[in-house]
Write a protein that holds these residues in place. Structure first.
Motif, PDB file in Angstrom:
ATOM      1  N   PRO A 156     -20.706   4.452  -1.136  1.00 25.95           N
ATOM      2  CA  PRO A 156     -19.964   3.230  -0.781  1.00 25.95           C
ATOM      3  C   PRO A 156     -20.675   2.341   0.250  1.00 25.95           C
ATOM      4  O   PRO A 156     -20.838   1.140  -0.009  1.00 25.95           O
TER       5      PRO A 156
ATOM      6  N   VAL B 291     -13.856   8.352  -3.820  1.00 28.58           N
ATOM      7  CA  VAL B 291     -15.073   8.280  -2.994  1.00 28.58           C
ATOM      8  C   VAL B 291     -15.970   7.126  -3.437  1.00 28.58           C
ATOM      9  O   VAL B 291     -17.104   7.004  -3.010  1.00 28.58           O
ATOM     10  N   GLN B 292     -15.440   6.310  -4.320  1.00 28.64           N
ATOM     11  CA  GLN B 292     -16.160   5.140  -4.800  1.00 28.64           C
ATOM     12  C   GLN B 292     -17.507   5.435  -5.427  1.00 28.64           C
ATOM     13  O   GLN B 292     -18.503   4.808  -5.144  1.00 28.64           O
TER      14      GLN B 292
ATOM     15  N   ARG C 140     -23.746   0.660  -1.304  1.00 27.79           N
ATOM     16  CA  ARG C 140     -23.356  -0.349  -2.299  1.00 27.79           C
ATOM     17  C   ARG C 140     -22.874  -1.621  -1.593  1.00 27.79           C
ATOM     18  O   ARG C 140     -23.201  -2.738  -2.005  1.00 27.79           O
TER      19      ARG C 140
ATOM     20  N   THR D  95      -4.895  -4.749   6.050  1.00 24.59           N
ATOM     21  CA  THR D  95      -3.525  -4.225   6.042  1.00 24.59           C
ATOM     22  C   THR D  95      -2.966  -4.190   7.469  1.00 24.59           C
ATOM     23  O   THR D  95      -2.485  -5.188   7.972  1.00 24.59           O
TER      24      THR D  95
ATOM     25  N   MET E 231      -6.347   0.556  -2.582  1.00 24.28           N
ATOM     26  CA  MET E 231      -6.507   1.285  -1.320  1.00 24.28           C
ATOM     27  C   MET E 231      -6.333   0.389  -0.099  1.00 24.28           C
ATOM     28  O   MET E 231      -6.234   0.878   1.021  1.00 24.28           O
ATOM     29  N   ARG E 232      -6.368  -0.905  -0.297  1.00 22.96           N
ATOM     30  CA  ARG E 232      -6.085  -1.782   0.833  1.00 22.96           C
ATOM     31  C   ARG E 232      -4.825  -2.621   0.585  1.00 22.96           C
ATOM     32  O   ARG E 232      -4.615  -3.647   1.217  1.00 22.96           O
ATOM     33  N   GLY E 233      -4.005  -2.176  -0.354  1.00 20.00           N
ATOM     34  CA  GLY E 233      -2.705  -2.797  -0.553  1.00 20.00           C
ATOM     35  C   GLY E 233      -2.754  -4.188  -1.162  1.00 20.00           C
ATOM     36  O   GLY E 233      -1.784  -4.934  -1.083  1.00 20.00           O
TER      37      GLY E 233
ATOM     38  N   ALA F 178     -10.178   0.036  -5.264  1.00 16.49           N
ATOM     39  CA  ALA F 178     -10.463  -0.399  -3.883  1.00 16.49           C
ATOM     40  C   ALA F 178      -9.377  -1.368  -3.410  1.00 16.49           C
ATOM     41  O   ALA F 178      -8.918  -1.306  -2.269  1.00 16.49           O
TER      42      ALA F 178
ATOM     43  N   MET G 262     -13.320   0.646 -10.390  1.00 12.35           N
ATOM     44  CA  MET G 262     -13.441   1.026  -8.980  1.00 12.35           C
ATOM     45  C   MET G 262     -12.974  -0.106  -8.061  1.00 12.35           C
ATOM     46  O   MET G 262     -12.342   0.137  -7.039  1.00 12.35           O
ATOM     47  N   GLN G 263     -13.240  -1.345  -8.481  1.00  9.10           N
ATOM     48  CA  GLN G 263     -12.813  -2.486  -7.676  1.00  9.10           C
ATOM     49  C   GLN G 263     -11.297  -2.578  -7.590  1.00  9.10           C
ATOM     50  O   GLN G 263     -10.740  -2.913  -6.553  1.00  9.10           O
TER      51      GLN G 263
ATOM     52  N   THR H 182     -15.709  -2.491  -0.987  1.00  5.15           N
ATOM     53  CA  THR H 182     -14.773  -1.375  -1.104  1.00  5.15           C
ATOM     54  C   THR H 182     -14.633  -0.729   0.269  1.00  5.15           C
ATOM     55  O   THR H 182     -15.274  -1.157   1.225  1.00  5.15           O
ATOM     56  N   CYS H 183     -13.821   0.307   0.336  1.00  7.88           N
ATOM     57  CA  CYS H 183     -13.752   1.098   1.570  1.00  7.88           C
ATOM     58  C   CYS H 183     -15.145   1.646   1.859  1.00  7.88           C
ATOM     59  O   CYS H 183     -15.876   2.032   0.957  1.00  7.88           O
TER      60      CYS H 183
ATOM     61  N   ASN I 131     -17.954   5.123  -8.577  1.00  5.01           N
ATOM     62  CA  ASN I 131     -18.069   4.103  -9.633  1.00  5.01           C
ATOM     63  C   ASN I 131     -18.185   4.692 -11.036  1.00  5.01           C
ATOM     64  O   ASN I 131     -18.502   3.981 -11.976  1.00  5.01           O
TER      65      ASN I 131
ATOM     66  N   LEU J  59       0.841  -1.200   0.000  1.00  6.45           N
ATOM     67  CA  LEU J  59       0.000   0.000   0.000  1.00  6.45           C
ATOM     68  C   LEU J  59       0.881   1.257   0.000  1.00  6.45           C
ATOM     69  O   LEU J  59       0.585   2.239  -0.675  1.00  6.45           O
ATOM     70  N   GLU J  60       1.988   1.199   0.746  1.00  9.09           N
ATOM     71  CA  GLU J  60       2.881   2.357   0.857  1.00  9.09           C
ATOM     72  C   GLU J  60       3.398   2.777  -0.525  1.00  9.09           C
ATOM     73  O   GLU J  60       3.461   3.962  -0.839  1.00  9.09           O
TER      74      GLU J  60
ATOM     75  N   CYS K   1     -10.911  -2.099   4.963  1.00  7.72           N
ATOM     76  CA  CYS K   1      -9.548  -1.978   4.429  1.00  7.72           C
ATOM     77  C   CYS K   1      -8.480  -2.176   5.496  1.00  7.72           C
ATOM     78  O   CYS K   1      -7.484  -2.857   5.263  1.00  7.72           O
TER      79      CYS K   1
ATOM     80  N   ARG L 104      -4.688  -8.395  -6.537  1.00 11.51           N
ATOM     81  CA  ARG L 104      -6.035  -8.149  -7.073  1.00 11.51           C
ATOM     82  C   ARG L 104      -6.025  -6.939  -8.011  1.00 11.51           C
ATOM     83  O   ARG L 104      -6.671  -6.945  -9.062  1.00 11.51           O
TER      84      ARG L 104
END
Lengths: 269, 305
Positions: B58, A141-142, B61, B13, A164-166, A161, A157-158, B40-41, A144, A127-128, B9, A170
């Protein structure tokens, strides 16, 4: 709109019949059906069945940018359009999509996207690495919108996402078919450049996470040890005719082995 | 039995030990937590401006995706729980917003998914008796303060998990797993994390924001940690990754300001549950890599076998 088209045709038609009335036996020439499209707001009539790209050329445009492979792979001809009577914005690759009547077209040959410069050797698949190079990823902000404008129908968007979680694997997997046309970035309210974030993910995945190809390492080792040097030297000395003869009489991979290779390919997929 | 699960999320992590311990402990009780498809987040913070409908996209969804698996979804991060539950509350009580947001995300949803915190699940579905009968390690020697923070409990009208001023659910769960629960008066007090996320706490940053502002963050944490130490606790158990980070990272600074301050490890309640249930303690990130104050010594003291 059908009326208008019909009236134009009848005008043409009347001219043809006028000729006929002069006593000749001329048969009305087969007429191509035309559709109306709007290029940057101006109306043009182009033959039905052309791709957007060919229609642009038919209308007199010379495509210097925004046109590459003409085969749907390079992503240069991203197009945003709308059809009459529908509020929805749609997207297409100009080389792959056939014109429709009442299409309002906008070409997006280039988008001023933010592109980070990084040394892949100094990054870790984490993620870093994503956030350091593209801090704006966290502005997602998702909504989509990126997914809705992807001409490749990718889950944009997936994959963001996942970024955003490293989850680099995926991110790389979901973005694999990206052709980097830039339409996602053009519509993103968070000003993300999804496709550059994705290619960073694929690079990290390729360098640090993907299982190494053993046979490739072995072959490289053999090359370095000079196993093929003599063979290459012999080839270099051959005449063009001998080379051709050699090529024509080469061993073609037996079908069994080919089948094996294909099966391995399937598993890797 | 399968049940929908939204990890969030941070749990994939920084708080990986939280995620793994929740999934594994649920399995001990016979529940398979199935990840909500395409999650998603959640947005991380519930948006308080009334007309900012975008922030609902979000979480709604996520709930619409959870609906594909059933009519309930388990989550465990206090932040995610707060956002999902309040977003759900909002659309349940405002049909106009529900219509607007489902139209925008182009999905069907009518508010019929229940958002359940894992603590709630342990209390109401698993039951304290079942927890007790599955205990494999004795945690009696562990003096734990239950720390709830803000997001798990407030606002009460929307969350309704437990009494927002004198909550007991975490006390009860820790008690059921055999810990010695230490009562203390700052269970539901803010740890200061909303100050720490917007304050640069590096030496240069401290200079920029001023020592007073930087200290305000660690003082919030100090109040809680000092009270916990005075009550005789060995460690703090909680369910919020942001609280964990903040209470954990602040301790170096607190030590410099408050002479005699005793550092204390901060852990997720489910990590303790995993230990109590006899699971492999190495699997839950109870180490110095995931914590500023290393909890491994405390863990070893109760998980010898």
């Amino acid at each position: 709109m059908a009326e208008k088209k019909a009236s134009k045709r009848s005008k043409k038609g009347s001219k043809a019949s006028g000729q006929a009335s002069l006593g000749s036996t001329a048969v009305a020439e087969p007429r191509t059906e035309m559709v109306r499209i709007y290029i940057m707001g101006k109306q043009y009539e182009v033959p039905k069945g052309l791709t957007i790209q060919k229609a642009l050329e038919y209308a007199g445009m010379r495509l210097l940018r925004g046109c590459g492979c003409r085969g749907g792979f390079c992503g240069a001809c991203g197009t945003v359009y709308r059809t009459e009577g529908d509020y929805k914005l749609k997207v297409a690759l100009a080389c792959q999509t056939v014109v429709e009547d009442g299409m309002y077209l906008t070409q997006i040959p280039f988008y001023p996207a933010n592109k980070a410069t990084y040394d892949l050797e100094k990054l870790t698949p984490s993620l870093e690495a994503i956030v350091e190079n593209y801090p704006e990823v966290m502005r997602c902000v998702q909504c989509n919108t990126c997914r809705k404008v992807c001409p490749q129908d990718l889950e944009v968007m997936q994959y963001i996402a996942a970024a955003m979680r490293g989850d680099i694997a995926r991110l790389a997997d979901l973005s694999f078919d990206c052709i980097m046309c830039g339409l996602c970035a053009s519509r993103c309210p968070g000003e993300l450049v999804q496709y550059y974030i994705a290619i960073l993910g694929r690079r990290l995945y390729g360098k640090y996470m993907m299982p190494k190809a053993k046979h490739l390492a072995e072959r490289l080792e053999e090359i370095e040890q000079g196993k093929f040097d003599q063979e290459i030297e012999e080839l270099m000395k051959m005449s063009k005719e001998d080379l051709k003869r050699l090529y024509d009489s080469r061993d073609i991979e037996p079908e069994e082995e080919l089948g094996e290779a294909l099966r391995v390919g399937e598993i890797n997929d | 039995m399968e049940i929908a699960y939204f990890p969030g999320c941070t749990l994939r992590t920084k708080a990986i030990g939280f995620d793994n311990s929740v999934r594994d402990t649920a399995k001990v009780f016979g529940y398979d937590l199935v990840e909500v498809p395409d999650w998603t987040c959640c947005g991380a913070t519930f948006n308080l401006s009334v007309d900012n409908v975008m922030a609902l996209a979000p979480p709604i969804r996520i709930l619409a995706n959870a609906r594909k698996l059933g009519n309930e979804v388990i989550t465990v991060c206090s932040g995610c729980y707060n956002v999902l539950k309040r977003a759900n509350y909002t659309v349940r009580n405002d049909s106009e917003k529900l219509a607007k947001i489902t139209d925008f995300i182009e999905m069907e949803y009518d508010g019929d998914v229940e958002v359940i915190h894992y603590l709630e699940f342990l209390r109401d579905r698993v039951g304290y008796e079942t927890i007790k009968t599955n205990i494999k390690r004795n945690l009696e020697g562990l003096k734990v303060v239950p720390y709830y923070g803000c997001q798990l409990l407030r606002p009460y009208d929307e969350i309704q998990l437990d009494d927002p001023e004198a909550p007991t659910i975490l006390d009860e769960v820790l008690d059921a797993m055999g810990c010695t629960v230490v009562d203390f008066p700052h269970k539901a007090e803010c740890c200061g994390n909303f100050l720490s996320v917007c304050t640069d706490l590096t030496p240069e940053g401290r200079q920029a924001v001023g020592e007073e502002a930087a200290t305000a963050v660690s003082e919030c944490s100090f109040t809680i940690l000092d009270a916990a130490a005075r009550a005789g606790a060995d460690l703090v158990a909680l369910s919020c990754p942001l609280c964990l980070y903040n209470l954990d990272v602040a301790q170096d600074q607190i030590e410099k300001i408050h002479f005699g301050f005793r550092k204390m490890p901060i852990v997720y309640f489910s990590q303790l549950l995993a230990i109590a249930l006899g699971l492999d303690t190495d699997k839950y990130a109870l180490d110095s890599e995931h914590h500023f104050v290393d909890p491994s010594a405390v863990v070893r003291s109760v998980a010898k076998e």
